[in-house]
Design an enzyme around this catalytic site. Structure first.
Site, PDB file in Angstrom:
ATOM      1  N   SER A  72       0.974  -1.073   0.024  1.00  0.00           N
ATOM      2  CA  SER A  72       0.079   0.031  -0.025  1.00  0.00           C
ATOM      3  C   SER A  72       0.842   1.349  -0.025  1.00  0.00           C
ATOM      4  O   SER A  72       2.122   1.080   0.015  1.00  0.00           O
ATOM      5  CB  SER A  72      -0.879  -0.158   1.179  1.00  0.00           C
ATOM      6  OG  SER A  72      -1.408  -1.330   1.285  1.00  0.00           O
ATOM      7  N   HIS A 111       1.094  16.072   0.001  1.00  0.00           N
ATOM      8  CA  HIS A 111       1.505  17.119  -0.906  1.00  0.00           C
ATOM      9  C   HIS A 111       1.234  18.571  -0.223  1.00  0.00           C
ATOM     10  O   HIS A 111      -0.004  18.371   0.292  1.00  0.00           O
ATOM     11  CB  HIS A 111       1.117  17.000  -2.091  1.00  0.00           C
ATOM     12  CG  HIS A 111       1.559  15.629  -2.940  1.00  0.00           C
ATOM     13  ND1 HIS A 111       2.871  15.570  -3.256  1.00  0.00           N
ATOM     14  CD2 HIS A 111       0.981  14.511  -2.846  1.00  0.00           C
ATOM     15  CE1 HIS A 111       2.626  14.264  -3.899  1.00  0.00           C
ATOM     16  NE2 HIS A 111       1.781  13.759  -3.694  1.00  0.00           N
ATOM     17  N   CYS A 136      -4.353  -2.470   1.309  1.00  0.00           N
ATOM     18  CA  CYS A 136      -4.755  -3.556   0.738  1.00  0.00           C
ATOM     19  C   CYS A 136      -4.865  -4.477   2.155  1.00  0.00           C
ATOM     20  O   CYS A 136      -3.746  -4.332   2.790  1.00  0.00           O
ATOM     21  CB  CYS A 136      -4.553  -4.009  -0.606  1.00  0.00           C
ATOM     22  SG  CYS A 136      -2.855  -4.054  -0.693  1.00  0.00           S
TER      23      CYS A 136
END
Length: 253
Positions: free
Chosen positions: A104, A109, A132
């Site tokens: 994963s 940002h 996941c």
């Protein structure tokens, strides 16, 4: 479940912090303040804590700050004891932090900016947590909201793919959810105007949050904000309210 649970659960967390800085010098100082407050090291710490909260394992992490401003983080994560390991490296040209996980990833940002015409400055953070297996990014939601001073929060959560149960039947979601709001503390929700746009049949959930109360002094930045006349305070308040509403509705008024 039997074997590997390969459902993908993705949480996108988008926040805006807004202020008013009248002079160009104050605007630049605000951007410098934000850039220092939320540099790559701060984002690194947030990502490491999110990894711990969701009971995942951090495989690798890289960081970078942008010139002149902004920072990004990308991390790949795995369950502590995965049944299947499928190592991969995620590299983004926009990231200042890249983490290598074997199932994963987490990305962060920042986007600071200002409008010299209006004096409005905006700081935006985008964080994406994709997992996941059995681990869920929703565990970290309350922590993420508490990490930032958020005037507007836009969240979307999606469960993709399918896995199989012990009888071989497809399972398209492995946990109960009616709304992202179910995973946000009541005392946090009470501070916001909140509404949902959900497509339950496709396991897609969207929640938008806007601060209810605007305390003007909390939004003024710079020494030139002292001793404002009442008419000027009213003008700035209306300017801030309009900016927030436009961001919240994704529309220019």
């Amino acid at each position: 479940m039997e074997g590997f649970n390969n459902l993908t659960k993705s949480l996108s967390f988008n926040i805006y912090d807004i202020c008013y800085a009248r002079s160009q010098q104050s605007q630049l100082e605000y951007l410098e303040y934000i850039d220092e407050e939320y540099d790559s090291e701060r984002l690194r710490g947030i990502i490491e804590e999110v990894t711990r909260i969701v009971d995942a394992k951090l495989v690798n992490l890289t960081t970078q700050d942008y010139d002149p401003r902004g920072a990004s983080v990308v991390a790949l994560i795995s369950e502590d004891d995965p049944i299947v390991r499928d190592s991969k490296v995620l590299v983004s040209s926009e990231t200042s932090i890249v983490g290598h996980l074997d199932k994963s990833h987490i990305t962060a940002h920042t986007y600071p900016e200002f409008d010299t015409n209006t004096g409005l400055a905006t700081f935006r953070v985008d964080i994406d947590v994709s997992t996941c297996g059995m681990i869920s990014p929703l565990r970290a939601l309350h922590y993420l909201i508490s990490c930032f001073d958020s005037d507007i929060v836009i969240l979307d959560y999606r469960v993709r793919g399918f896995t199989r149960d012990t009888r071989g039947q497809k399972v398209f979601i492995d946990h109960d959810i009616n709304s992202i709001q179910d995973f946000i503390a009541e005392d946090v929700l009470s501070d916001y105007l909140v509404y949902d746009i959900n497509i339950l049949s496709d396991n897609i959930f969207l929640t938008k949050m806007q601060k209810k109360e605007l305390k003007l002094n909390d939004y003024l930045f710079g020494p030139d904000m002292e001793d404002l006349e009442p008419i000027e305070r009213k003008r700035i308040r209306e300017l801030l309210k309009k900016e927030m509403q436009e961001i919240f509705e994704c529309e220019n008024f």
